[in-house]
Design a protein around this motif. Structure first.
Motif, PDB file in Angstrom:
ATOM      1  N   PHE A 198       1.647  81.379 -27.995  1.00 14.89           N
ATOM      2  CA  PHE A 198       1.620  82.325 -26.868  1.00 14.89           C
ATOM      3  C   PHE A 198       2.237  83.663 -27.296  1.00 14.89           C
ATOM      4  CE2 PHE A 198       1.627  83.727 -22.526  1.00 14.89           C
ATOM      5  CZ  PHE A 198       2.738  84.542 -22.416  1.00 14.89           C
ATOM      6  N   ASP A 199       3.433  83.596 -27.865  1.00 13.97           N
ATOM      7  CA  ASP A 199       4.156  84.824 -28.245  1.00 13.97           C
ATOM      8  C   ASP A 199       3.297  85.695 -29.165  1.00 13.97           C
ATOM      9  OD1 ASP A 199       6.230  83.705 -26.846  1.00 13.97           O
ATOM     10  OD2 ASP A 199       7.387  83.111 -28.617  1.00 13.97           O
ATOM     11  N   MET A 200       2.669  85.071 -30.174  1.00  8.91           N
ATOM     12  CA  MET A 200       1.905  85.869 -31.156  1.00  8.91           C
ATOM     13  C   MET A 200       0.600  86.390 -30.565  1.00  8.91           C
ATOM     14  SD  MET A 200       4.037  86.120 -33.394  1.00  8.91           S
ATOM     15  CE  MET A 200       3.163  87.032 -34.672  1.00  8.91           C
ATOM     16  N   LEU A 201      -0.034  85.622 -29.690  1.00 16.60           N
ATOM     17  CA  LEU A 201      -1.275  86.123 -29.059  1.00 16.60           C
ATOM     18  C   LEU A 201      -0.976  87.362 -28.219  1.00 16.60           C
ATOM     19  CD1 LEU A 201      -2.949  82.750 -27.994  1.00 16.60           C
ATOM     20  CD2 LEU A 201      -3.708  84.298 -29.821  1.00 16.60           C
ATOM     21  N   VAL A 202       0.119  87.328 -27.481  1.00 13.14           N
ATOM     22  CA  VAL A 202       0.504  88.472 -26.648  1.00 13.14           C
ATOM     23  C   VAL A 202       0.907  89.641 -27.533  1.00 13.14           C
ATOM     24  CG1 VAL A 202       2.213  89.320 -24.978  1.00 13.14           C
ATOM     25  CG2 VAL A 202       1.138  87.069 -24.650  1.00 13.14           C
TER      26      VAL A 202
END
Ligand code: IDE
Length: 438
Positions: free
Chosen positions: A331-335
Motif C-alpha cells: 500500500f505504502d509504495m503504491l501510494v
C-alpha cells in the motif's frame, strides 16, 4: 473476505513468469547462450549447480500450461521473451525462436488470456556480453533493434509491453554484489550498466511509439519499502537515502530525466562517475510503471559500511526467501509511486516462496493463500485511496528456476515435480480459481 467484484470491472488478474526460469530447451531450435546460461554453468554460482537447461520444459509444454491458466480463470499472463532465442548472436534472427513466441501468443489469445510481454528479463545474449554487454553504450541500439523487431512481429496481437524487468537487479546484483549474471563486483560498472539499461529502455519506448500505435509500454522495477531498522534519527536519514539508491534511481530518470541528487552527491563524493547522457531519451514518456513488490527492507546507520548503512533483519514472519511478509509496504509504495510519478500502475510481481510439500497429490499452501489475500486487500485499499492500479500479476504461475537459488525455492501457485514435469494445482491455485469467480 475480499472478493473479485470489490475490484474495478476492468481490473486484470494474472500470473507472471520469465523465459530463462521456465522454458528450458536452452540449446534447441537455434537458441544461443545467454549470460545466465554461462553463469549457471559456472561452478559455485547457483545452488547445487542448478541451471535453466530444462527448467519447466515450458518450451514444449506451453499448451498444457495455458490450459491450466484457463482452468484457473486468469485474465492475463506476463511472460518474457528470450533475446538469445530471437537473436542467438545478438543481431541475426533465428526464425524458429520467433515461431515459438508467435505460437505462444496465438494460443493465449485463443484461450482469451491477454499477453503482457517483458522484452528483457535478465537473459542477455552472451554474444553481446562479449561486446561489453550493459557496459557498452552501443547495447542500447542492439536492444532497440531487438525491441523494434519484436514490436513488428507481435505488436498486432500484443498490446501491453514491458521493456525491462528490474534494471536494479541486472545492474546492482549483476555488476556490484555479483550474485547474478554476469557476476561482476564493481560499483562503477553497476552505475554504468544501470545507465545503459535505462538508455536501452528509452530507445525501446521511442521505437514502440513508431511501431505499435495502439499499445501501452512501461518499465518494471523492484519496489522495496525501505524503513529504518532502529529508532536512531540517523537510521531514518539512511532509510530515505537508500530509497533514493534503490527505488528513485530507476524511476526518477524515466519521469523527470534526472537521477536523485542526494544519491548522485554520495556517489560523486566516493569518486564514482554518474553518467548523464541521453536523459531526453531515457525520459521518453511511458504509459505505466510495473511494480514488483515482495517485502520491506530495514536499514540502519553504519559508519563501517562504505555507503554508510547496513541491512538488518526484521522480526515479522518471513517467507522461504527470508523476506518479511509486510502487506502494508505494498500500500505504502503504491501510494508513494502514484504521488511522485502520477502514472498508472500494474503490480507485475507479488508472491512468496513457501515450504511447499506434495502430500497425496495436493499442496496445502494456506500460507500462500493468506499472503495473497492480505496483499490483494492492500492493493484494493490503494485503489480506494486513488491509485490508478490496473492489474495484479502473481509471481509465479508455477515453480521455476529461482536464479542463484536454483530449484530450491517454490513461488508457484502450480507445483512442478521436476522429475516428471508433472504440474499440480496447489490449494492457492484452487483458491484463486474461486476468488476469480467471486
Ligand atoms: O525472487 C522471486 C522473483 C524472481 O523469480 C523474478 O525473476 C524477479 O523478477 C524477482 N524480483 C524480485 C524482487 N527483487 C528482489 C531482489 C533482491 C532482494 C529482494 C527482492 C523477486 N523476484
Amino acid at each position: 473476505m475480499i472478493r473479485r467484484s470489490d475490484f474495478p470491472k476492468d481490473f486484470i488478474f494474472g500470473t507472471a513468469t520469465a523465459a530463462y526460469q521456465i522454458e528450458g530447451a536452452a540449446n534447441e531450435d537455434g537458441r544461443g547462450p545467454s549470460i545466465w546460461d554461462v553463469f549457471s554453468h559456472t561452478p559455485g554460482k547457483t545452488l547445487n549447480g542448478d541451471t535453466g537447461d530444462v527448467a519447466c520444459d515450458h518450451y514444449h509444454r506451453y499448451k498444457e500450461d495455458i490450459q491450466l491458466m484457463k482452468e484457473i480463470g486468469l485474465d492475463a499472463y506476463r511472460f518474457s521473451i528470450s533475446w538469445p532465442r530471437i537473436m542467438p548472436d545478438g543481431k541475426n534472427i533465428n526464425q524458429k525462436g520467433v515461431d515459438f513466441y508467435n505460437r505462444l501468443v496465438d494460443e493465449l489469445l485463443k484461450n482469451d488470456i491477454k499477453p503482457f510481454v517483458t522484452l528483457y528479463h535478465w537473459d542477455l545474449p552472451y554474444a553481446l556480453y562479449e561486446k561489453g554487454g550493459w557496459l557498452n553504450p552501443d547495447i542500447a541500439l542492439y536492444f532497440r533493434a531487438y525491441a523494434t523487431f519484436m514490436f513488428n512481429e507481435l505488436g498486432d496481437r500484443v498490446k501491453h509491453w514491458i521493456t525491462l524487468n528490474e534494471p536494479w537487479c541486472s545492474s546492482f546484483l549483476g555488476y556490484y554484489t555479483g550474485e547474478h549474471a554476469p557476476g561482476h563486483q564493481n560499483l562503477q560498472e553497476a552505475i554504468t550498466a544501470a545507465h545503459n539499461l535505462l538508455r536501452a529502455h528509452g530507445h525501446a519506448v521511442q521505437a514502440f511509439r513508431e511501431e505499435v500505435k495502439d499499445g501501452k509500454v512501461g518499465l518494471t522495477n523492484v519496489v522495496m519499502k525501505i524503513e529504518p531498522g532502529d529508532a536512531k534519527p540517523e537510521s531514518f536519514l539512511v532509510a530515505n537515502l537508500v530509497d533514493k539508491f534503490v527505488n528513485a534511481w530507476f524511476h526518477d530518470p524515466v519521469v523527470f530525466g534526472k537521477y536523485p541528487e542526494e544519491a548522485v552527491a554520495l556517489y560523486t563524493e566516493k569518486g564514482l562517475q554518474v553518467p548523464d547522457s541521453d536523459m531526453n531519451i531515457i525520459s521518453t514518456p511511458i504509459d505505466f510503471f510495473g511494480v514488483n513488490y515482495y517485502t520491506r527492507t530495514l536499514v540502519v546507520f553504519d559508519m563501517n559500511n562504505p555507503l554508510g548503512f547496513s541491512y538488518v533483519q526484521g522480526d515479522l514472519p518471513k517467507t522461504e526467501m527470508g523476506w518479511e511478509i509486510y502487506p502494508q509496504g505494498l500500500f505504502d509504495m503504491l501510494v508513494y509511486l502514484k504521488e511522485r510519478y502520477k502514472l498508472p500502475l500494474y503490480i507485475t510481481e507479488n508472491g512468496m516462496a513457501g515450504p511447499d510439500k506434495l502430500e497425496n497429490g495436493r499442496v496445502h499452501d494456506n500460507y500462500r493463500i493468506e499472503y495473497l489475500e492480505k496483499h490483494f486487500e492492500k492493493a484494493l485499499e490503494a485503489i480506494n485511496a486513488g491509485v490508478d492500479l490496473k492489474g495484479y500479476f502473481i509471481w509465479s504461475l508455477m515453480d521455476n528456476f529461482e536464479w542463484a537459488y536454483g530449484y530450491s525455492k517454490r513461488f508457484g501457485i502450480i507445483y512442478v515435480d521436476y522429475n516428471t514435469q508433472k504440474r499440480i494445482l496447489k490449494d492457492s491455485a484452487l483458491w484463486l480459481k474461486e476468488f476469480l469467480k467471486s
